[in-house]
Enzyme design. Structure first.
Site, mmCIF file in Angstrom:
data_model
loop_
_atom_site.group_PDB
_atom_site.id
_atom_site.type_symbol
_atom_site.label_atom_id
_atom_site.label_comp_id
_atom_site.label_asym_id
_atom_site.label_seq_id
_atom_site.Cartn_x
_atom_site.Cartn_y
_atom_site.Cartn_z
ATOM 1 N N ASN A 71 45.744 43.963 2.132
ATOM 2 C CA ASN A 71 46.799 44.904 1.755
ATOM 3 C C ASN A 71 46.900 45.002 0.238
ATOM 4 O O ASN A 71 46.687 44.025 -0.490
ATOM 5 C CB ASN A 71 48.142 44.547 2.409
ATOM 6 C CG ASN A 71 48.585 43.117 2.213
ATOM 7 O OD1 ASN A 71 47.762 42.234 2.042
ATOM 8 N ND2 ASN A 71 49.877 42.885 2.227
ATOM 9 N N GLU A 73 49.567 46.577 -2.417
ATOM 10 C CA GLU A 73 50.899 47.187 -2.563
ATOM 11 C C GLU A 73 51.030 47.955 -3.863
ATOM 12 O O GLU A 73 50.147 47.915 -4.735
ATOM 13 C CB GLU A 73 51.951 46.080 -2.437
ATOM 14 C CG GLU A 73 51.872 45.406 -1.063
ATOM 15 C CD GLU A 73 52.939 44.361 -0.814
ATOM 16 O OE1 GLU A 73 53.624 43.932 -1.780
ATOM 17 O OE2 GLU A 73 53.097 43.973 0.358
ATOM 18 N N CYS A 82 47.668 49.026 3.951
ATOM 19 C CA CYS A 82 47.524 47.847 4.811
ATOM 20 C C CYS A 82 46.084 47.323 4.806
ATOM 21 O O CYS A 82 45.141 48.056 4.487
ATOM 22 C CB CYS A 82 47.913 48.196 6.240
ATOM 23 S SG CYS A 82 49.675 48.414 6.490
ATOM 24 N N GLU A 84 44.214 46.634 7.357
ATOM 25 C CA GLU A 84 43.370 47.324 8.339
ATOM 26 C C GLU A 84 42.820 48.619 7.736
ATOM 27 O O GLU A 84 41.653 48.972 7.944
ATOM 28 C CB GLU A 84 44.176 47.668 9.602
ATOM 29 C CG GLU A 84 44.694 46.453 10.363
ATOM 30 C CD GLU A 84 46.046 45.962 9.874
ATOM 31 O OE1 GLU A 84 46.360 46.124 8.681
ATOM 32 O OE2 GLU A 84 46.776 45.394 10.697
ATOM 33 N N CYS A 116 50.871 47.458 12.048
ATOM 34 C CA CYS A 116 51.942 48.461 12.052
ATOM 35 C C CYS A 116 51.496 49.665 12.878
ATOM 36 O O CYS A 116 50.304 49.803 13.217
ATOM 37 C CB CYS A 116 52.296 48.875 10.626
ATOM 38 S SG CYS A 116 51.078 49.961 9.863
ATOM 39 N N CYS A 119 48.599 51.713 11.455
ATOM 40 C CA CYS A 119 47.283 51.050 11.544
ATOM 41 C C CYS A 119 46.744 51.082 12.966
ATOM 42 O O CYS A 119 45.529 51.145 13.172
ATOM 43 C CB CYS A 119 47.371 49.615 11.027
ATOM 44 S SG CYS A 119 47.403 49.590 9.235
HETATM 45 N N1 THU Z 1 50.659 44.731 6.428
HETATM 46 C C1 THU Z 1 49.311 44.841 6.642
HETATM 47 O O1 THU Z 1 48.517 44.917 5.703
HETATM 48 N N2 THU Z 1 48.872 44.859 7.913
HETATM 49 C C2 THU Z 1 49.648 44.642 8.995
HETATM 50 O O2 THU Z 1 49.116 44.577 10.097
HETATM 51 C C3 THU Z 1 51.096 44.456 8.848
HETATM 52 C C4 THU Z 1 51.633 44.683 7.471
HETATM 53 C C5 THU Z 1 51.129 44.657 5.025
HETATM 54 C C6 THU Z 1 51.774 45.880 4.469
HETATM 55 C C7 THU Z 1 52.595 45.274 3.345
HETATM 56 O O3 THU Z 1 51.791 45.154 2.187
HETATM 57 C C8 THU Z 1 52.954 43.891 3.827
HETATM 58 O O4 THU Z 1 52.066 43.619 4.899
HETATM 59 C C9 THU Z 1 54.368 43.746 4.315
HETATM 60 O O5 THU Z 1 54.719 44.746 5.197
#
Ligand code: THU
Length: 163
Positions: A71, A73, A82, A84, A116, A119
């Site tokens: 991920n 941000e 994310c 994925e 999420c 994803c």
């Molecule tokens: N996140 C992912 O990268 N993948 C997931 O399957 C769940 C959430 C990340 C998004 C964000 O950067 C952090 O987790 C918190 O939501």
């Protein structure tokens, strides 16, 4: 003599088949372990200063290539991506097979990290419904599911048949 040799051959054949099945299981387990290692390793590269929640994802494409994502941000929160999505982007960028054969997602969560909603739809774009997905924690807990089970009633091309 003839009886013995044919019985012996049958035994060798049946053992061979069993060995092949066993060998296949071992290979599958090894492939999954290495997918886990890849997801675990790429997770360290996550850029998550706002949530402090690092996620790693590894997808194995049907050509055997493994692609990883973490991920990333952003101060403008919705712009974050994310793990994925990163792995899928890496797969497309690599130029090989774009069909996903297996997925592994890992985070330091109390229970195996669920992708999420967005994803789930992104994975469904590149993976058949029965594609195995392993959700994991860094502590070693694993939950095995499939792309279809993660997104029941998914929107797909069949819904656009009248266009
Ligand atoms: N996140 C992912 O990268 N993948 C997931 O399957 C769940 C959430 C990340 C998004 C964000 O950067 C952090 O987790 C918190 O939501």
């Amino acid at each position: 003599m003839t009886w013995r040799s044919s019985a012996g051959q049958a035994l060798v054949k049946s053992c061979g088949k069993r060995f092949t099945a066993f060998d296949h299981l071992i290979k599958r387990r090894r492939a999954l372990m290495s997918l886990r290692d890849d997801a675990m390793k790429v997770r360290e590269n996550a850029y998550a200063p706002y949530s402090n929640f690092k996620v790693g994802a590894a997808v194995r494409a049907t050509d055997g290539a493994v692609h990883q994502g973490c991920n990333v941000e952003n101060i403008a929160y919705p712009e974050g991506t994310c793990a994925e999505a990163g792995a899928i982007a890496a797969m497309c960028a690599a130029g090989g097979s774009r069909e996903i054969a297996e997925v592994y997602v890992i985070a330091d969560s109390p229970t195996p990290v669920p992708p999420c909603g967005g994803c789930r739809q992104k994975l469904a774009e590149f993976a058949p419904r029965d594609t195995p997905v392993t959700l994991a924690t860094v502590d070693g807990a694993e939950l095995k599911t499939t792309v279809g089970d993660l997104l029941p009633g998914m929107f797909d091309a069949s819904h656009m048949e009248r266009t």
